[in-house]
Motif scaffolding. Structure first.
Motif, PDB file in Angstrom:
ATOM      1  N   GLU A  31      31.989  35.229  45.314  1.00 55.21           N
ATOM      2  CA  GLU A  31      31.932  34.032  46.230  1.00 55.21           C
ATOM      3  C   GLU A  31      32.556  32.764  45.518  1.00 55.21           C
ATOM      4  OE1 GLU A  31      28.871  31.211  49.142  1.00 55.21           O
ATOM      5  OE2 GLU A  31      27.913  33.525  48.374  1.00 55.21           O
ATOM      6  N   PHE A  32      31.853  32.967  44.682  1.00 56.45           N
ATOM      7  CA  PHE A  32      32.667  31.619  43.374  1.00 56.45           C
ATOM      8  C   PHE A  32      33.313  31.912  42.706  1.00 56.45           C
ATOM      9  CE2 PHE A  32      27.704  30.900  44.775  1.00 56.45           C
ATOM     10  CZ  PHE A  32      28.042  29.732  46.140  1.00 56.45           C
ATOM     11  N   GLY A  33      33.329  33.023  42.097  1.00 60.04           N
ATOM     12  CA  GLY A  33      35.114  33.016  41.223  1.00 60.04           C
ATOM     13  C   GLY A  33      34.232  32.738  39.935  1.00 60.04           C
ATOM     14  N   ALA A  34      34.807  32.221  39.541  1.00 58.15           N
ATOM     15  CA  ALA A  34      34.491  31.507  37.346  1.00 58.15           C
ATOM     16  C   ALA A  34      33.805  30.304  37.569  1.00 58.15           C
ATOM     17  CB  ALA A  34      35.744  31.448  36.582  1.00 58.15           C
ATOM     18  N   ALA A  35      33.440  29.880  38.788  1.00 59.83           N
ATOM     19  CA  ALA A  35      32.738  28.543  38.814  1.00 59.83           C
ATOM     20  C   ALA A  35      31.064  28.855  39.292  1.00 59.83           C
ATOM     21  CB  ALA A  35      32.974  27.527  40.139  1.00 59.83           C
ATOM     22  N   VAL A  36      30.865  29.895  39.423  1.00 60.57           N
ATOM     23  CA  VAL A  36      29.368  30.375  39.198  1.00 60.57           C
ATOM     24  C   VAL A  36      28.399  29.994  37.707  1.00 60.57           C
ATOM     25  CG1 VAL A  36      29.782  32.809  38.113  1.00 60.57           C
ATOM     26  CG2 VAL A  36      27.584  32.375  39.921  1.00 60.57           C
ATOM     27  N   THR A  37      27.186  29.265  38.000  1.00 63.23           N
ATOM     28  CA  THR A  37      27.256  29.281  36.822  1.00 63.23           C
ATOM     29  C   THR A  37      25.919  30.067  36.368  1.00 63.23           C
ATOM     30  OG1 THR A  37      24.906  28.333  38.286  1.00 63.23           O
ATOM     31  CG2 THR A  37      27.444  26.694  37.477  1.00 63.23           C
ATOM     32  N   THR A  38      25.696  30.122  35.064  1.00 66.00           N
ATOM     33  CA  THR A  38      24.768  30.701  34.721  1.00 66.00           C
ATOM     34  C   THR A  38      23.152  31.055  35.047  1.00 66.00           C
ATOM     35  OG1 THR A  38      24.197  29.507  32.607  1.00 66.00           O
ATOM     36  CG2 THR A  38      25.551  32.113  32.353  1.00 66.00           C
ATOM     37  N   LYS A  39      23.447  29.334  35.476  1.00 69.91           N
ATOM     38  CA  LYS A  39      22.083  28.913  36.442  1.00 69.91           C
ATOM     39  C   LYS A  39      21.718  29.912  37.233  1.00 69.91           C
ATOM     40  CE  LYS A  39      20.036  25.025  36.196  1.00 69.91           C
ATOM     41  NZ  LYS A  39      20.035  23.443  36.200  1.00 69.91           N
ATOM     42  N   GLN A  40      22.963  30.061  38.601  1.00 70.11           N
ATOM     43  CA  GLN A  40      22.572  30.428  39.705  1.00 70.11           C
ATOM     44  C   GLN A  40      22.292  32.090  39.748  1.00 70.11           C
ATOM     45  OE1 GLN A  40      27.291  29.622  40.829  1.00 70.11           O
ATOM     46  NE2 GLN A  40      26.372  28.811  42.789  1.00 70.11           N
ATOM     47  N   VAL A  41      23.031  32.301  38.633  1.00 72.52           N
ATOM     48  CA  VAL A  41      22.695  33.911  38.168  1.00 72.52           C
ATOM     49  C   VAL A  41      21.248  34.071  37.561  1.00 72.52           C
ATOM     50  CG1 VAL A  41      23.589  35.930  37.047  1.00 72.52           C
ATOM     51  CG2 VAL A  41      25.044  34.409  37.630  1.00 72.52           C
ATOM     52  N   VAL A 110      36.024  40.179  44.008  1.00 76.71           N
ATOM     53  CA  VAL A 110      35.659  39.550  42.664  1.00 76.71           C
ATOM     54  C   VAL A 110      36.496  39.361  41.649  1.00 76.71           C
ATOM     55  CG1 VAL A 110      34.545  40.841  40.153  1.00 76.71           C
ATOM     56  CG2 VAL A 110      33.756  41.594  42.361  1.00 76.71           C
ATOM     57  N   VAL A 111      37.869  40.480  41.866  1.00 80.42           N
ATOM     58  CA  VAL A 111      38.883  39.996  40.613  1.00 80.42           C
ATOM     59  C   VAL A 111      39.780  39.048  41.790  1.00 80.42           C
ATOM     60  CG1 VAL A 111      41.113  40.963  40.129  1.00 80.42           C
ATOM     61  CG2 VAL A 111      39.685  41.938  39.981  1.00 80.42           C
ATOM     62  N   GLY A 112      39.519  38.587  41.970  1.00 79.42           N
ATOM     63  CA  GLY A 112      40.474  37.257  43.798  1.00 79.42           C
ATOM     64  C   GLY A 112      39.509  35.839  43.404  1.00 79.42           C
ATOM     65  N   ALA A 113      37.538  36.292  44.112  1.00 82.54           N
ATOM     66  CA  ALA A 113      37.584  35.524  43.049  1.00 82.54           C
ATOM     67  C   ALA A 113      37.369  34.594  42.232  1.00 82.54           C
ATOM     68  CB  ALA A 113      36.219  34.961  43.524  1.00 82.54           C
ATOM     69  N   LEU A 114      38.068  35.441  41.307  1.00 85.43           N
ATOM     70  CA  LEU A 114      37.903  34.885  39.808  1.00 85.43           C
ATOM     71  C   LEU A 114      39.439  34.573  39.319  1.00 85.43           C
ATOM     72  CD1 LEU A 114      36.221  37.653  37.845  1.00 85.43           C
ATOM     73  CD2 LEU A 114      35.319  35.313  37.798  1.00 85.43           C
ATOM     74  N   GLN A 115      40.873  35.133  39.737  1.00 83.65           N
ATOM     75  CA  GLN A 115      41.741  34.360  39.917  1.00 83.65           C
ATOM     76  C   GLN A 115      41.838  33.668  40.106  1.00 83.65           C
ATOM     77  OE1 GLN A 115      44.289  37.971  41.130  1.00 83.65           O
ATOM     78  NE2 GLN A 115      44.015  38.904  38.850  1.00 83.65           N
ATOM     79  N   ALA A 116      41.278  32.995  41.899  1.00 81.77           N
ATOM     80  CA  ALA A 116      41.623  31.733  42.469  1.00 81.77           C
ATOM     81  C   ALA A 116      41.116  30.723  41.881  1.00 81.77           C
ATOM     82  CB  ALA A 116      41.036  31.847  43.471  1.00 81.77           C
ATOM     83  N   SER A 117      39.843  31.260  41.216  1.00 82.82           N
ATOM     84  CA  SER A 117      39.079  29.746  40.349  1.00 82.82           C
ATOM     85  C   SER A 117      40.476  29.856  38.897  1.00 82.82           C
ATOM     86  CB  SER A 117      37.818  30.265  39.786  1.00 82.82           C
ATOM     87  OG  SER A 117      37.940  31.875  39.196  1.00 82.82           O
ATOM     88  N   GLY A 118      40.908  29.989  38.558  1.00 78.06           N
ATOM     89  CA  GLY A 118      41.737  30.362  37.518  1.00 78.06           C
ATOM     90  C   GLY A 118      41.066  30.979  36.053  1.00 78.06           C
ATOM     91  N   HIS A 119      40.311  31.853  36.241  1.00 80.80           N
ATOM     92  CA  HIS A 119      39.974  32.684  35.575  1.00 80.80           C
ATOM     93  C   HIS A 119      41.180  34.182  35.464  1.00 80.80           C
ATOM     94  CE1 HIS A 119      37.555  35.850  33.575  1.00 80.80           C
ATOM     95  NE2 HIS A 119      36.933  34.320  32.809  1.00 80.80           N
ATOM     96  N   PRO A 120      41.132  34.240  33.552  1.00 83.84           N
ATOM     97  CA  PRO A 120      42.416  36.026  33.207  1.00 83.84           C
ATOM     98  C   PRO A 120      41.388  36.669  33.711  1.00 83.84           C
ATOM     99  CG  PRO A 120      40.829  34.531  31.448  1.00 83.84           C
ATOM    100  CD  PRO A 120      40.797  33.828  32.790  1.00 83.84           C
ATOM    101  N   ALA A 121      41.067  36.963  35.096  1.00 75.85           N
ATOM    102  CA  ALA A 121      40.514  37.742  36.094  1.00 75.85           C
ATOM    103  C   ALA A 121      41.346  39.771  35.320  1.00 75.85           C
ATOM    104  CB  ALA A 121      40.474  38.028  37.292  1.00 75.85           C
ATOM    105  N   GLY A 122      40.937  40.466  35.163  1.00 71.98           N
ATOM    106  CA  GLY A 122      40.896  41.385  34.667  1.00 71.98           C
ATOM    107  C   GLY A 122      41.449  42.377  33.414  1.00 71.98           C
ATOM    108  N   ALA A 123      42.867  42.839  32.682  1.00 74.08           N
ATOM    109  CA  ALA A 123      42.853  43.019  30.919  1.00 74.08           C
ATOM    110  C   ALA A 123      42.411  41.843  30.823  1.00 74.08           C
ATOM    111  CB  ALA A 123      44.219  43.677  31.594  1.00 74.08           C
ATOM    112  N   ARG A 124      42.495  40.843  30.931  1.00 68.94           N
ATOM    113  CA  ARG A 124      43.255  39.997  29.354  1.00 68.94           C
ATOM    114  C   ARG A 124      41.521  39.487  29.308  1.00 68.94           C
ATOM    115  NH1 ARG A 124      46.720  35.531  31.733  1.00 68.94           N
ATOM    116  NH2 ARG A 124      45.965  34.339  29.933  1.00 68.94           N
ATOM    117  N   SER A 125      40.705  39.341  30.909  1.00 65.23           N
ATOM    118  CA  SER A 125      39.601  39.437  30.341  1.00 65.23           C
ATOM    119  C   SER A 125      38.847  40.365  30.046  1.00 65.23           C
ATOM    120  CB  SER A 125      38.600  38.494  31.664  1.00 65.23           C
ATOM    121  OG  SER A 125      38.359  39.792  32.940  1.00 65.23           O
TER     122      SER A 125
END
Length: 204
Positions: A31-41, A110-125
């Motif tokens: 839902e939030f991609g890399a913007a998710v916080t550890t507090k939310q988790v 999951v991968v789309g949300a991470l990429q949309a939030s600027g996170h290098p999802a996939g092999a790099r991450s």
């Protein structure tokens, strides 16, 4: 005097706790991609935020583990293995196609949300992960392919190709749906019918 001391429930092992946190984090990451916080988790998992950092080095490692978990084929393989073999072959394959489509959609979310939030999802991450972790397996891994091959077994004497080859072709066929785009309107059941009967209409 009766016994009043309560026994404490056994605590989770570090691996069990990791798995629980990842399961809680996955829908939030989708839902939030890399913007998710550890507090939310932590809130979703019902634990203190500090507990996350006792089993994960940092949030990046948690996100990388979520990518790995999204790719894991274990659940979809179990779903396919549970399909009754006394159903018609078309029904078996449609059920398998629906399960695989849901699995691929979860990966995309999951991968789309991470990429949309600027996170290098996939092999790099995933390079951030520790050596003890295994790289993600695609949903067409041997477990899924073997489970799909089993769906063809009741009709094996009538098939043009061995079950394992048909399973590999069927999985490759289903993967093309993701590249067609939503505008194509192709459902998993459409691909099953095309796989079994080809492009021509049945003769009247």
């Amino acid at each position: 005097m009766g016994e009043t001391t309560r026994r404490r429930a056994p605590g989770m092992s570090p691996e069990e706790r990791r798995a629980m946190i990842i399961a809680s984090a996955l829908p939030l990451v989708a839902e939030f991609g890399a913007a998710v916080t550890t507090k939310q988790v932590a809130r979703a998992a019902g634990i203190g935020e500090g507990t996350i950092f006792r089993v994960f080095e940092d949030k990046d490692e948690l996100l990388a583990e979520c990518v790995t978990e999204a790719f894991r084929p274990d659940q979809v393989a179990r779903e396919i293995e549970s399909i009754p073999l006394d159903q018609p072959l078309a029904d078996r394959l449609r059920t398998a196609a629906d399960a695989l489509a849901a699995h691929l959609e979860r990966i995309g979310a999951v991968v789309g949300a991470l990429q949309a939030s600027g996170h290098p999802a996939g092999a790099r991450s995933l390079r951030h992960k520790k050596d003890r972790s295994k790289p993600p397996r695609r949903p067409d891994g041997h477990g899924v392919r073997d489970a799909v091959a089993e769906l063809f077994e009741p009709e094996r004497d009538s098939l043009r190709l061995p079950s394992d080859k048909l399973a590999a072709m069927f999985l490759g066929f289903l993967h093309t749906r993701g590249r067609m785009g939503d505008s194509a309107g192709v459902e998993p059941a459409d691909l099953v019918d095309l796989f079994l009967h080809g492009a021509f209409k049945e003769a009247a």
